[in-house]
Design an enzyme around this catalytic site. Sequence first.
Site, PDB file in Angstrom:
ATOM      1  N   ARG A 165       2.972 -24.066   9.897  1.00  0.00           N
ATOM      2  CA  ARG A 165       2.193 -22.859   9.573  1.00  0.00           C
ATOM      3  C   ARG A 165       1.947 -21.994  10.796  1.00  0.00           C
ATOM      4  O   ARG A 165       1.729 -20.791  10.711  1.00  0.00           O
ATOM      5  CB  ARG A 165       0.851 -23.312   8.979  1.00  0.00           C
ATOM      6  CG  ARG A 165       0.087 -22.225   8.257  1.00  0.00           C
ATOM      7  CD  ARG A 165      -1.216 -22.762   7.698  1.00  0.00           C
ATOM      8  NE  ARG A 165      -2.090 -23.267   8.721  1.00  0.00           N
ATOM      9  CZ  ARG A 165      -2.791 -24.402   8.629  1.00  0.00           C
ATOM     10  NH1 ARG A 165      -2.710 -25.162   7.557  1.00  0.00           N
ATOM     11  NH2 ARG A 165      -3.567 -24.792   9.611  1.00  0.00           N
ATOM     12  N   TYR A 179      -2.565   3.861  -0.062  1.00  0.00           N
ATOM     13  CA  TYR A 179      -1.965   3.048  -1.142  1.00  0.00           C
ATOM     14  C   TYR A 179      -3.094   2.444  -1.985  1.00  0.00           C
ATOM     15  O   TYR A 179      -4.063   1.892  -1.428  1.00  0.00           O
ATOM     16  CB  TYR A 179      -1.126   1.972  -0.451  1.00  0.00           C
ATOM     17  CG  TYR A 179      -0.487   0.926  -1.309  1.00  0.00           C
ATOM     18  CD1 TYR A 179       0.405   1.264  -2.314  1.00  0.00           C
ATOM     19  CD2 TYR A 179      -0.729  -0.427  -1.063  1.00  0.00           C
ATOM     20  CE1 TYR A 179       1.007   0.280  -3.080  1.00  0.00           C
ATOM     21  CE2 TYR A 179      -0.122  -1.421  -1.807  1.00  0.00           C
ATOM     22  CZ  TYR A 179       0.750  -1.050  -2.821  1.00  0.00           C
ATOM     23  OH  TYR A 179       1.352  -2.021  -3.566  1.00  0.00           O
ATOM     24  N   ASP A 234      -0.962   2.222   8.275  1.00  0.00           N
ATOM     25  CA  ASP A 234       0.137   1.754   7.424  1.00  0.00           C
ATOM     26  C   ASP A 234       1.345   2.612   7.790  1.00  0.00           C
ATOM     27  O   ASP A 234       1.414   3.787   7.429  1.00  0.00           O
ATOM     28  CB  ASP A 234      -0.243   1.910   5.944  1.00  0.00           C
ATOM     29  CG  ASP A 234       0.806   1.292   5.012  1.00  0.00           C
ATOM     30  OD1 ASP A 234       1.997   1.290   5.380  1.00  0.00           O
ATOM     31  OD2 ASP A 234       0.439   0.839   3.913  1.00  0.00           O
ATOM     32  N   LYS A 277       9.678  -3.449   2.095  1.00  0.00           N
ATOM     33  CA  LYS A 277      10.414  -2.190   1.918  1.00  0.00           C
ATOM     34  C   LYS A 277      11.682  -2.205   2.786  1.00  0.00           C
ATOM     35  O   LYS A 277      12.638  -2.875   2.452  1.00  0.00           O
ATOM     36  CB  LYS A 277       9.499  -1.002   2.233  1.00  0.00           C
ATOM     37  CG  LYS A 277       8.103  -1.089   1.587  1.00  0.00           C
ATOM     38  CD  LYS A 277       8.147  -1.087   0.069  1.00  0.00           C
ATOM     39  CE  LYS A 277       6.782  -0.939  -0.562  1.00  0.00           C
ATOM     40  NZ  LYS A 277       6.188  -2.175  -1.077  1.00  0.00           N
TER      41      LYS A 277
HETATM   42  C1  LIG Z   1       2.513   2.315   1.623  1.00  0.00           C
HETATM   43  C2  LIG Z   1       2.470   0.899   1.159  1.00  0.00           C
HETATM   44  N1  LIG Z   1       1.774   0.004   1.869  1.00  0.00           N
HETATM   45  C3  LIG Z   1       1.697  -1.277   1.504  1.00  0.00           C
HETATM   46  C4  LIG Z   1       2.316  -1.715   0.370  1.00  0.00           C
HETATM   47  C5  LIG Z   1       2.156  -3.157  -0.036  1.00  0.00           C
HETATM   48  O1  LIG Z   1       3.294  -3.870   0.255  1.00  0.00           O
HETATM   49  P1  LIG Z   1       3.682  -5.198  -0.551  1.00  0.00           P
HETATM   50  O2  LIG Z   1       4.196  -4.743  -1.860  1.00  0.00           O
HETATM   51  O3  LIG Z   1       4.675  -5.825   0.339  1.00  0.00           O
HETATM   52  O4  LIG Z   1       2.429  -5.999  -0.676  1.00  0.00           O
HETATM   53  C6  LIG Z   1       3.064  -0.839  -0.400  1.00  0.00           C
HETATM   54  C7  LIG Z   1       3.766  -1.307  -1.618  1.00  0.00           C
HETATM   55  O5  LIG Z   1       4.243  -0.556  -2.418  1.00  0.00           O
HETATM   56  C8  LIG Z   1       3.136   0.512  -0.006  1.00  0.00           C
HETATM   57  O6  LIG Z   1       3.808   1.424  -0.727  1.00  0.00           O
END
Ligand SMILES: Cc1ncc(COP(=O)(O)O)c(C=O)c1O
Length: 397
Positions: A61, A116, A188, A213
């Site tokens: 871990r 988000y 982000d 992504k």
């Molecule tokens: C801008 C953004 N941040 C974070 C996330 C979250 O990522 P995850 O789907 O890997 O949890 C997303 C998912 O669509 C996103 O569009």
Amino acid sequence: MKRLKQPSPPPERTATRLVTGGRDPLANHGFINPPVYHASTVVYSSAADYLAHRGRYQYGRRGTPTSEALQEALAGLEGDKCAGVALLPSGLAAVSAAFLSVVGAGAHVLVTDSAYLPTRKFCDGLLVRYGIRTTYYDPRIGAGIAALIEPKTRAVFVESPGSLSLEMQDVPAIAAAAHARGALVLMDNTWASPIYFRALEKGVDLSIQSGTKYIGGHSDLMLGTVSANAACWKRLRETVETMGLCVGPDDTYLGLRGVRTMGVRLAQHYASGLKVAHWLAGRPEVARVLHPALETDPGHALWRRDYTGACGLFSVVLKSAPQAATHALLDALTLFGIGASWGGFESLAIPFDCSDMRTATAWAPGGPTVRLHIGLEDVDDLIADLERGFAAFEAAR
Ligand SMILES: Cc1ncc(COP(=O)(O)O)c(C=O)c1O
């Protein structure tokens, strides 16, 4: 890439770092890629060594050569300000771990109104339960953020551009104002990634990516990453370790494998996305294209100043039409899938409406809104597909 008998390799540009970062073939019998360590227990050669934790690794871990390889590759992309990278099981876990590493009971955070939605839900749910208050702010606030910073404000969270509405934020101005008042900046940075925006160099303290992504890039992986500067790395690492968060070895490896081609994939997403965006801007059915790389976009000056590229994600505002017409458009597309997430090799299209998500700003785009992810298909095929969609849109209007 470490190479024996070459103690100080020349500085590498991003494309080279993507290929070389976290690799050491000669330490792995010459194999190009590191092995995937499926690991929990690590044994020691003696009881004394065990008690003294004398060993490079302690427990699955807490890190393996595979996870370290990915961390090293990602750190190389962030530049010299990066003190460490934490790996998390999803992008949302990366957002929550980043927050939890900087806040405590009684703290206050400022979060962009364009964040988000699950990020907002984390703030409005879990953070509230732990006595942490959130104030949402207009993403276009820039240096004006100073007026919202309170004595207990620990962090300012930015997401630039917003992943649905694409507002650009003045990250350096926000960071200067936050730092002047003792607050940290969390970002982000999934949209641009460190390839197109070196967040830590622009004043961000903790830079988050949903590795799901573009790092993964193939819609087969859930992964999150947080890159920290020297001031924040220790707390971030402790938080992630204390909560027992880690990523399985195969997913870690998929992330590492994705890094190698991320630059060329992003370049194609950028070029194709821009071509489709320009084409859409000339369509009679389209009121506005929300893409910061377009000169007409309100965020274009910031994008030009701070970013070196764009990904394949942007949105369009259609001319006023009943919902059935927007659905007819999307349902007629054959190359665009209708589904959440983005960053994979394939194109996606979803309807969206931010009205119910906003509390600091009003969402009034003036028509139905659709988010597109432009994938790696032939761009003219994608345009032909959208043309079919518009025929269905007109027929249902
Ligand atoms: C801008 C953004 N941040 C974070 C996330 C979250 O990522 P995850 O789907 O890997 O949890 C997303 C998912 O669509 C996103 O569009």
